[in-house]
Design an enzyme around this catalytic site. Structure first.
Site, PDB file in Angstrom:
ATOM      1  N   TYR A 128     -96.335 -22.576 -61.437  1.00 35.57           N
ATOM      2  CA  TYR A 128     -94.867 -22.560 -61.270  1.00 35.57           C
ATOM      3  C   TYR A 128     -94.217 -22.324 -62.624  1.00 35.57           C
ATOM      4  O   TYR A 128     -94.530 -23.027 -63.599  1.00 35.57           O
ATOM      5  CB  TYR A 128     -94.373 -23.891 -60.662  1.00 35.57           C
ATOM      6  CG  TYR A 128     -94.888 -24.048 -59.245  1.00 35.57           C
ATOM      7  CD1 TYR A 128     -94.217 -23.451 -58.188  1.00 35.57           C
ATOM      8  CD2 TYR A 128     -96.070 -24.724 -58.986  1.00 35.57           C
ATOM      9  CE1 TYR A 128     -94.708 -23.536 -56.881  1.00 35.57           C
ATOM     10  CE2 TYR A 128     -96.581 -24.815 -57.690  1.00 35.57           C
ATOM     11  CZ  TYR A 128     -95.887 -24.205 -56.650  1.00 35.57           C
ATOM     12  OH  TYR A 128     -96.397 -24.281 -55.374  1.00 35.57           O
ATOM     13  N   SER A 129     -93.321 -21.333 -62.676  1.00 39.63           N
ATOM     14  CA  SER A 129     -92.579 -21.076 -63.906  1.00 39.63           C
ATOM     15  C   SER A 129     -91.720 -22.287 -64.216  1.00 39.63           C
ATOM     16  O   SER A 129     -91.101 -22.852 -63.308  1.00 39.63           O
ATOM     17  CB  SER A 129     -91.640 -19.885 -63.735  1.00 39.63           C
ATOM     18  OG  SER A 129     -92.341 -18.759 -63.308  1.00 39.63           O
ATOM     19  N   CYS A 309     -89.107 -11.108 -62.984  1.00 39.05           N
ATOM     20  CA  CYS A 309     -89.816 -12.286 -62.490  1.00 39.05           C
ATOM     21  C   CYS A 309     -89.402 -12.553 -61.049  1.00 39.05           C
ATOM     22  O   CYS A 309     -88.227 -12.451 -60.696  1.00 39.05           O
ATOM     23  CB  CYS A 309     -89.497 -13.489 -63.376  1.00 39.05           C
ATOM     24  SG  CYS A 309     -90.560 -14.898 -63.032  1.00 39.05           S
ATOM     25  N   GLU A 349     -93.641 -10.840 -64.785  1.00 39.56           N
ATOM     26  CA  GLU A 349     -94.427 -11.907 -64.168  1.00 39.56           C
ATOM     27  C   GLU A 349     -94.005 -12.011 -62.713  1.00 39.56           C
ATOM     28  O   GLU A 349     -92.972 -12.589 -62.384  1.00 39.56           O
ATOM     29  CB  GLU A 349     -94.208 -13.239 -64.874  1.00 39.56           C
ATOM     30  CG  GLU A 349     -95.162 -14.306 -64.373  1.00 39.56           C
ATOM     31  CD  GLU A 349     -95.330 -15.418 -65.378  1.00 39.56           C
ATOM     32  OE1 GLU A 349     -96.246 -15.339 -66.202  1.00 39.56           O
ATOM     33  OE2 GLU A 349     -94.525 -16.357 -65.340  1.00 39.56           O
ATOM     34  N   TYR A 351     -95.308 -12.641 -58.485  1.00 42.21           N
ATOM     35  CA  TYR A 351     -96.319 -13.386 -57.745  1.00 42.21           C
ATOM     36  C   TYR A 351     -96.144 -13.238 -56.246  1.00 42.21           C
ATOM     37  O   TYR A 351     -95.163 -12.693 -55.804  1.00 42.21           O
ATOM     38  CB  TYR A 351     -96.278 -14.866 -58.128  1.00 42.21           C
ATOM     39  CG  TYR A 351     -94.900 -15.460 -58.298  1.00 42.21           C
ATOM     40  CD1 TYR A 351     -94.197 -15.997 -57.214  1.00 42.21           C
ATOM     41  CD2 TYR A 351     -94.267 -15.497 -59.571  1.00 42.21           C
ATOM     42  CE1 TYR A 351     -92.941 -16.557 -57.370  1.00 42.21           C
ATOM     43  CE2 TYR A 351     -93.011 -16.068 -59.733  1.00 42.21           C
ATOM     44  CZ  TYR A 351     -92.348 -16.596 -58.631  1.00 42.21           C
ATOM     45  OH  TYR A 351     -91.098 -17.145 -58.790  1.00 42.21           O
TER      46      TYR A 351
HETATM   47  P1  FAD Z   1    -100.527 -21.927 -49.984  1.00 44.00           P
HETATM   48  O1  FAD Z   1    -101.023 -23.136 -49.304  1.00 44.00           O
HETATM   49  O2  FAD Z   1    -101.267 -21.433 -51.181  1.00 44.00           O
HETATM   50  O3  FAD Z   1    -100.368 -20.754 -48.927  1.00 44.00           O
HETATM   51  C1  FAD Z   1     -99.975 -19.474 -49.358  1.00 44.00           C
HETATM   52  C2  FAD Z   1     -99.249 -18.772 -48.220  1.00 44.00           C
HETATM   53  O4  FAD Z   1    -100.149 -18.604 -47.124  1.00 44.00           O
HETATM   54  C3  FAD Z   1     -98.073 -19.574 -47.664  1.00 44.00           C
HETATM   55  O5  FAD Z   1     -97.002 -18.688 -47.458  1.00 44.00           O
HETATM   56  C4  FAD Z   1     -98.584 -20.145 -46.348  1.00 44.00           C
HETATM   57  O6  FAD Z   1     -97.545 -20.342 -45.417  1.00 44.00           O
HETATM   58  C5  FAD Z   1     -99.550 -19.059 -45.914  1.00 44.00           C
HETATM   59  N1  FAD Z   1    -100.624 -19.533 -45.024  1.00 44.00           N
HETATM   60  C6  FAD Z   1    -101.263 -20.706 -45.042  1.00 44.00           C
HETATM   61  N2  FAD Z   1    -102.211 -20.752 -44.061  1.00 44.00           N
HETATM   62  C7  FAD Z   1    -102.179 -19.564 -43.433  1.00 44.00           C
HETATM   63  C8  FAD Z   1    -102.896 -18.975 -42.373  1.00 44.00           C
HETATM   64  N3  FAD Z   1    -103.883 -19.655 -41.739  1.00 44.00           N
HETATM   65  N4  FAD Z   1    -102.583 -17.729 -41.979  1.00 44.00           N
HETATM   66  C9  FAD Z   1    -101.599 -17.038 -42.603  1.00 44.00           C
HETATM   67  N5  FAD Z   1    -100.883 -17.543 -43.640  1.00 44.00           N
HETATM   68  C10 FAD Z   1    -101.171 -18.781 -44.049  1.00 44.00           C
HETATM   69  N6  FAD Z   1     -93.424 -20.232 -56.700  1.00 44.00           N
HETATM   70  C11 FAD Z   1     -92.213 -20.844 -56.700  1.00 44.00           C
HETATM   71  O7  FAD Z   1     -91.738 -21.299 -55.664  1.00 44.00           O
HETATM   72  N7  FAD Z   1     -91.516 -20.977 -57.885  1.00 44.00           N
HETATM   73  C12 FAD Z   1     -91.974 -20.511 -59.068  1.00 44.00           C
HETATM   74  O8  FAD Z   1     -91.305 -20.639 -60.103  1.00 44.00           O
HETATM   75  C13 FAD Z   1     -93.253 -19.870 -59.068  1.00 44.00           C
HETATM   76  N8  FAD Z   1     -93.770 -19.409 -60.214  1.00 44.00           N
HETATM   77  C14 FAD Z   1     -94.975 -18.764 -60.214  1.00 44.00           C
HETATM   78  C15 FAD Z   1     -95.483 -18.274 -61.409  1.00 44.00           C
HETATM   79  C16 FAD Z   1     -96.701 -17.612 -61.429  1.00 44.00           C
HETATM   80  C17 FAD Z   1     -97.220 -17.069 -62.746  1.00 44.00           C
HETATM   81  C18 FAD Z   1     -97.422 -17.459 -60.220  1.00 44.00           C
HETATM   82  C19 FAD Z   1     -98.755 -16.739 -60.222  1.00 44.00           C
HETATM   83  C20 FAD Z   1     -96.945 -17.967 -59.048  1.00 44.00           C
HETATM   84  C21 FAD Z   1     -95.710 -18.627 -59.007  1.00 44.00           C
HETATM   85  N9  FAD Z   1     -95.190 -19.170 -57.831  1.00 44.00           N
HETATM   86  C22 FAD Z   1     -93.962 -19.768 -57.838  1.00 44.00           C
HETATM   87  C23 FAD Z   1     -95.956 -19.129 -56.549  1.00 44.00           C
HETATM   88  C24 FAD Z   1     -96.751 -20.438 -56.412  1.00 44.00           C
HETATM   89  O9  FAD Z   1     -97.783 -20.474 -57.385  1.00 44.00           O
HETATM   90  C25 FAD Z   1     -97.446 -20.584 -55.047  1.00 44.00           C
HETATM   91  O10 FAD Z   1     -98.180 -19.431 -54.795  1.00 44.00           O
HETATM   92  C26 FAD Z   1     -96.479 -20.808 -53.891  1.00 44.00           C
HETATM   93  O11 FAD Z   1     -95.726 -22.005 -54.091  1.00 44.00           O
HETATM   94  C27 FAD Z   1     -97.276 -20.979 -52.583  1.00 44.00           C
HETATM   95  O12 FAD Z   1     -98.189 -22.001 -52.737  1.00 44.00           O
HETATM   96  P2  FAD Z   1     -98.461 -23.058 -51.576  1.00 44.00           P
HETATM   97  O13 FAD Z   1     -99.551 -23.954 -52.021  1.00 44.00           O
HETATM   98  O14 FAD Z   1     -97.217 -23.675 -51.105  1.00 44.00           O
HETATM   99  O15 FAD Z   1     -98.980 -22.129 -50.409  1.00 44.00           O
END
Ligand code: FAD
Length: 351
Positions: A128-129, A309, A349, A351
């Site tokens: 997360y940024s 971003c 950046e 994502y």
């Molecule tokens: P996860 O559990 O990882 O799931 C990912 C996606 O898959 C979700 O949309 C979920 O609904 C879906 N999913 C889950 N199960 C299934 C399934 N069976 N079938 C289909 N789809 C499914 N995010 C922000 O909100 N703010 C930020 O500032 C931010 N900064 C970032 C900076 C960088 C450098 C990077 C790489 C990423 C950033 N992100 C940011 C994104 C963040 O890292 C996560 O990827 C995001 O919050 C999703 O993670 P999660 O664990 O909630 O979802």
């Protein structure tokens, strides 16, 4: 900490209500002091500890996934209004000064529970940024703020939400309560660091949604905090793309800078579901860029930094627009892009 950041309150309370609270509690005493020479009339907030300015290199990976730092949630605030599609939260995390970072870096978060793909192992790190400056929202170097959008899954056939498939970490963060513990790694990332060698430089910042997070940090450093080593006198130009006005993030802070620093800050919003572009289609951030493309290209030719971003999907549209504009100007976009990269003016950046 008992501090309520109401981001949708149009009265611009954050800094000063924080200050009053600090005075009343006697815990955090942040003096409002006089401004730098370039921006003489608006008071800025004193920050500490100023040792956070001393390092010549950014902190990197101080806490690795195998040994994360256990931080504490200070507050979780919904940032968006009732008509916003989806929910985005501002989350303040107390790291006690143990996970220092620079503006533009990210934290890793390991959500609690078991990794479904590796039974017995913890979840993978999510990045997360960081949406605050190194001094945090309390100006004392002890907190970091994140801007997190809940990842929600809608079944494509029924259109209904399927909670079993909602994002693990974003929902953990948005559901967390003050006092909850959180496993943090990092800080990481160098691409989005704010170059400070020239305090009079131009910074063109392009964001979709939560992509605005690093820019909130930059802008607080430029316009809100009194940092002896960085007296910003250049131009910061923010383009923010969201669905509608209820989805705007940190709009009060940015509007305040616009009023206080009209010569140093520009702020353009693209509201895809409320505004139309010149062809009558939805207004995306690239349409705003196109509107100002002459100015943007001139600024880039003069050394401006440009940052992108947010969602990955933003880049093809933006690159397409920039390429088209370059061609209309009789320039090769490929050559221009490689020059921008070579000169370290191009920061992405997504994502
Ligand atoms: P996860 O559990 O990882 O799931 C990912 C996606 O898959 C979700 O949309 C979920 O609904 C879906 N999913 C889950 N199960 C299934 C399934 N069976 N079938 C289909 N789809 C499914 N995010 C922000 O909100 N703010 C930020 O500032 C931010 N900064 C970032 C900076 C960088 C450098 C990077 C790489 C990423 C950033 N992100 C940011 C994104 C963040 O890292 C996560 O990827 C995001 O919050 C999703 O993670 P999660 O664990 O909630 O979802």
């Amino acid at each position: 900490m008992g501090f309520n950041l109401n981001f949708r309150d149009k009265s611009w309370a954050p800094v000063f209500s924080l200050d009053l609270k600090a005075k009343n509690s006697g815990r955090r005493n942040h003096n409002v002091i006089c401004m730098s020479v370039q921006q003489a009339s608006v008071p800025k907030v004193a920050v500490s500890p100023l040792e956070l300015e001393n390092a010549t290199e950014p902190p990197l990976n101080l806490h690795k996934p195998k040994e994360p730092y256990t931080a504490t949630i200070v507050s979780v605030e919904r940032l968006v209004g009732p008509k916003a599609p989806g929910e985005t939260c501002h989350i303040v995390i107390d790291h006690g000064g143990n996970v220092p970072y620079w503006e533009g870096q990210s934290y890793g978060v390991i959500p609690p529970g078991e990794n479904p793909k590796k039974p017995g192992a913890p979840h993978n790190v999510r990045l997360y940024s960081i949406a605050s400056t190194r001094y945090g929202d309390f100006f004392d170097g002890k907190t970091a703020s994140l801007c997190v959008r809940r990842a929600v899954y809608y079944d494509p056939e029924t259109g209904k939400e399927d909670p079993s498939k909602n994002g693990v970490c974003s929902n953990f963060l948005c559901n967390s309560k003050p006092g909850d513990k959180i496993q943090v790694t990092g800080p990481s990332g160098k691409i989005m660091l704010l170059p400070e060698d020239d305090p009079n430089a131009t910074h063109i910042m392009i964001a979709t949604g939560t992509g605005v997070a690093p820019y909130r940090g930059y802008l607080r450093r430029m316009f809100m905090e009194s940092v002896p080593k960085f007296k910003f006198g250049g131009l910061a130009w923010l383009f923010l793309g969201v669905a509608n006005s209820d989805s705007l993030l940190y709009d009060d802070e940015f509007t305040k800078y616009l009023n206080d620093y009209p010569n140093n800050f520009r702020y353009d919003r693209a509201l895809s579901r409320e505004q139309q572009n010149k062809n009558g289609g939805k207004m995306y951030v690239q349409d705003k860029i196109e509107e100002y493309s002459d100015e943007i290209f001139k600024l880039l030719d003069n050394g401006a930094h440009i940052y992108f971003c947010g969602l990955k999907g933003m880049m093809p549209g933006i690159q397409g627009t920039l390429k088209r504009v370059a061609e209309e100007r009789g320039e090769s976009w490929e050559e221009k892009l490689s020059l921008l990269k070579k000169n370290k003016q191009w920061h992405v950046e997504v994502y």
